[in-house]
Design a protein around this motif. Structure first.
Motif, PDB file in Angstrom:
ATOM      1  N   PHE A 153      -0.476  -5.337   9.313  1.00  0.00           N
ATOM      2  CA  PHE A 153       0.402  -4.366   8.683  1.00  0.00           C
ATOM      3  C   PHE A 153       1.728  -4.226   9.426  1.00  0.00           C
ATOM      4  N   GLY A 154       2.768  -3.931   8.640  1.00  0.00           N
ATOM      5  CA  GLY A 154       4.026  -3.506   9.210  1.00  0.00           C
ATOM      6  C   GLY A 154       3.989  -2.018   9.515  1.00  0.00           C
ATOM      7  N   GLU A 155       5.089  -1.495  10.002  1.00  0.00           N
ATOM      8  CA  GLU A 155       5.123  -0.075  10.360  1.00  0.00           C
ATOM      9  C   GLU A 155       5.513   0.818   9.192  1.00  0.00           C
ATOM     10  N   PHE A 177      -4.249   0.696  -2.159  1.00  0.00           N
ATOM     11  CA  PHE A 177      -3.814  -0.651  -2.503  1.00  0.00           C
ATOM     12  C   PHE A 177      -2.995  -0.642  -3.787  1.00  0.00           C
ATOM     13  N   LEU A 208      -5.977  -8.120   7.807  1.00  0.00           N
ATOM     14  CA  LEU A 208      -4.630  -7.877   7.325  1.00  0.00           C
ATOM     15  C   LEU A 208      -3.776  -7.425   8.494  1.00  0.00           C
ATOM     16  N   LEU A 255       4.481   6.937   2.668  1.00  0.00           N
ATOM     17  CA  LEU A 255       4.743   5.786   3.532  1.00  0.00           C
ATOM     18  C   LEU A 255       4.266   4.549   2.784  1.00  0.00           C
ATOM     19  N   GLN A 275       0.708   5.205   1.236  1.00  0.00           N
ATOM     20  CA  GLN A 275      -0.062   6.139   2.042  1.00  0.00           C
ATOM     21  C   GLN A 275       0.605   7.505   2.009  1.00  0.00           C
ATOM     22  N   LEU A 330       3.395   0.729   2.970  1.00  0.00           N
ATOM     23  CA  LEU A 330       3.009  -0.275   3.959  1.00  0.00           C
ATOM     24  C   LEU A 330       2.897  -1.645   3.321  1.00  0.00           C
ATOM     25  N   TYR A 350       0.836  -1.193   0.000  1.00  0.00           N
ATOM     26  CA  TYR A 350       0.000   0.000   0.000  1.00  0.00           C
ATOM     27  C   TYR A 350       0.874   1.247   0.000  1.00  0.00           C
ATOM     28  N   GLN A 406      -3.560  11.013   4.166  1.00  0.00           N
ATOM     29  CA  GLN A 406      -4.544  10.249   3.396  1.00  0.00           C
ATOM     30  C   GLN A 406      -4.583   8.797   3.835  1.00  0.00           C
ATOM     31  N   GLY A 407      -5.605   8.093   3.390  1.00  0.00           N
ATOM     32  CA  GLY A 407      -5.698   6.672   3.673  1.00  0.00           C
ATOM     33  C   GLY A 407      -4.789   5.873   2.760  1.00  0.00           C
ATOM     34  N   PRO A 408      -4.464   4.655   3.156  1.00  0.00           N
ATOM     35  CA  PRO A 408      -3.625   3.806   2.301  1.00  0.00           C
ATOM     36  C   PRO A 408      -4.321   3.502   0.973  1.00  0.00           C
ATOM     37  N   GLY A 436      -4.054  -2.674  -7.819  1.00  0.00           N
ATOM     38  CA  GLY A 436      -4.802  -1.428  -7.768  1.00  0.00           C
ATOM     39  C   GLY A 436      -4.420  -0.542  -8.935  1.00  0.00           C
TER      40      GLY A 436
END
Lengths: 114, 108
Positions: A105-107, A45, A103, A88, A37, A90, A35, A41-43, A58
């Motif tokens: 998620f990593g950092e 895909f 799901l 970012l 981000q 993800l 993803y 904003q939102g992530p 996506g």
């Protein structure tokens, strides 16, 4: 039990360069998705890998590509970097190729393109 | 895939119940609704997922009316540590779309 791990955590690149980001899934998971981000904003895909193949994608250009290895870890490659690729990134892991479900998620890896 | 709309921000106080509503007018038959929580500098964390009616787990409830054009995440008795961004997500087996998120601030 290690969760999803991503590397590097931060990196800086210049326009036109290429970048590779890495992800190790949570133990027992066989599917990895990526993803983007942007700040505030939102992530979004990018794509999903299952059984070493890209399964779903996506709305991202071909400059974004990936790979999954036999140990289920994954890489995200971005070519010909643009300023707008700063974000970012993800990685998330799950079990089975369904996109539905939980799901993990990593950092993330924060990419800055100058 | 259906677009989602959420309030940009909400404020609450410790101990209160918080309800965050997400609109997804064009949801399709095969779409599920999922909610994630995200703290700064961390990846999102799964809260709950549903298809219709009501789903409850140990941290939240999800209410989905019969027409499925909206959903409401309910957080009982919030604490300061619930301050975060909450994302509504529509997902099927081919695609997923996160909303812009609701920034919840819990005050003492």
């Amino acid at each position: 039990d290690a969760g999803v791990t991503q590397s590097p955590t931060h990196l800086i690149k210049t326009r036109g360069q290429q970048v590779t980001l890495r992800c190790s899934p949570k133990s027992g998971h066989d599917t990895v998705s990526w993803y983007q981000q942007a700040l505030g904003q939102g992530p979004q895909f990018i794509f999903q890998y299952y059984e070493e193949e890209e399964r779903q994608r996506g709305n991202f250009p071909d400059r974004f590509s990936g790979h999954q290895f036999p140990n289920y870890s994954s890489e995200l490659n971005v070519n010909a970097l643009l300023l707008g690729d700063s974000a970012l990134y993800l990685c998330a892991s799950s079990f089975g190729k369904r996109l539905t479900g939980e799901l993990f998620f990593g950092e993330g890896s924060r990419l800055t393109v100058l | 895939l259906a677009k989602t709309t959420q309030p940009i921000s909400m404020d609450s106080y410790e101990g209160q119940e918080v309800n965050i509503t997400c609109s997804h007018n064009n949801i399709a038959t095969n779409d599920y609704i999922t909610w994630y929580q995200q703290f700064p500098s961390q990846g999102p964390r799964f809260i709950i997922q549903g298809y219709k009616t009501k789903v409850t787990n140990e941290v939240a409830s999800l209410f989905i009316p019969a027409d499925r054009k909206s959903s409401t995440l309910s957080l009982p008795r919030v604490s300061l540590s619930d301050t975060a961004v909450y994302y509504c997500l529509v997902v099927n087996n081919n695609d997923m779309r996160f909303g812009a998120g609701t920034r919840l601030t819990v005050k003492p």
